[in-house]
Design an enzyme around this catalytic site. Sequence first.
Site, PDB file in Angstrom:
ATOM      1  N   CYS A  89      24.298  -9.325 -59.074  1.00  0.00           N
ATOM      2  CA  CYS A  89      24.422  -8.697 -60.389  1.00  0.00           C
ATOM      3  C   CYS A  89      23.160  -7.893 -60.709  1.00  0.00           C
ATOM      4  CB  CYS A  89      24.650  -9.770 -61.456  1.00  0.00           C
ATOM      5  SG  CYS A  89      24.733  -9.100 -63.127  1.00  0.00           S
ATOM      6  N   CYS A  92      21.476  -9.994 -63.844  1.00  0.00           N
ATOM      7  CA  CYS A  92      20.899 -11.342 -63.736  1.00  0.00           C
ATOM      8  C   CYS A  92      20.634 -11.795 -62.301  1.00  0.00           C
ATOM      9  CB  CYS A  92      21.796 -12.354 -64.432  1.00  0.00           C
ATOM     10  SG  CYS A  92      23.361 -12.639 -63.586  1.00  0.00           S
ATOM     11  N   CYS A 138      30.388 -10.416 -65.076  1.00  0.00           N
ATOM     12  CA  CYS A 138      29.550 -11.437 -64.446  1.00  0.00           C
ATOM     13  C   CYS A 138      29.640 -12.725 -65.258  1.00  0.00           C
ATOM     14  CB  CYS A 138      28.105 -10.949 -64.402  1.00  0.00           C
ATOM     15  SG  CYS A 138      26.931 -12.207 -63.867  1.00  0.00           S
ATOM     16  N   CYS A 141      25.871 -13.642 -66.855  1.00  0.00           N
ATOM     17  CA  CYS A 141      25.231 -12.899 -67.951  1.00  0.00           C
ATOM     18  C   CYS A 141      26.225 -12.131 -68.804  1.00  0.00           C
ATOM     19  CB  CYS A 141      24.162 -11.949 -67.411  1.00  0.00           C
ATOM     20  SG  CYS A 141      24.812 -10.508 -66.545  1.00  0.00           S
ATOM     21  N   CYS A 163      37.088  -2.655 -58.434  1.00  0.00           N
ATOM     22  CA  CYS A 163      36.508  -1.318 -58.574  1.00  0.00           C
ATOM     23  C   CYS A 163      35.254  -1.474 -59.424  1.00  0.00           C
ATOM     24  CB  CYS A 163      37.540  -0.417 -59.241  1.00  0.00           C
ATOM     25  SG  CYS A 163      37.005   1.273 -59.452  1.00  0.00           S
TER      26      CYS A 163
HETATM   27 FE    FE Z   1      24.950 -11.093 -64.311  1.00  0.00          FE
END
Ligand code: FE
Length: 187
Positions: A89, A92, A138, A141, A163
Amino acid sequence: MKTTMPLLLLSGVLAAVAGCQQAENTFTTMSTNTNLTPSTVQMTARTDEEWRKQLTPEQYRVLRQAGTERAFSPGYEEFKKQGVGTYVCGGCGVELFSSKEKFDSHCGWPSFYDPANAKNVIAREDHSLGSVRTEVICAQCGGHLGHVFKGEGFKTPTDLRYCINGVSLKFVPAEATATEKLKSSQP
Ligand code: FE
């Protein structure tokens, strides 16, 4: 149904994402998480001001404001060249995707047929743009990653297309991970 399950069970008609022409698809097979409370999205403790400081303006617009980067961006061109490694990510740092599940859908955004670590990816209905799509965020976060589409006929094990905006991801080459492990194992 357990609230910790990572993905939403969704059914509905999905429309094409901008720039990716495709037929409408019935989407019924994803596992589910219908209760996006702080217990399921483990919000990384940052204020909006801290996110603005940490992220580039484009990352902030995409990750924190659910924006979409333009198709065929420089990041997408980079994505196509990247080799073996992990995609974490951009907000995070948690592991989301890997090169094993990456494929070129030719739609102009990084594409994966599955997450590398499903518990870190949550899907939820997105009613923006006058259609029903499945947004991917995510789990750690709450950052916006992109959307997932099913049944487009890609010859992949899942026929799912995650995507994903390139700026929502950070690529960690496998050799970097191996070097880190070697360093941490040395006294
Ligand atoms: Fe994250």
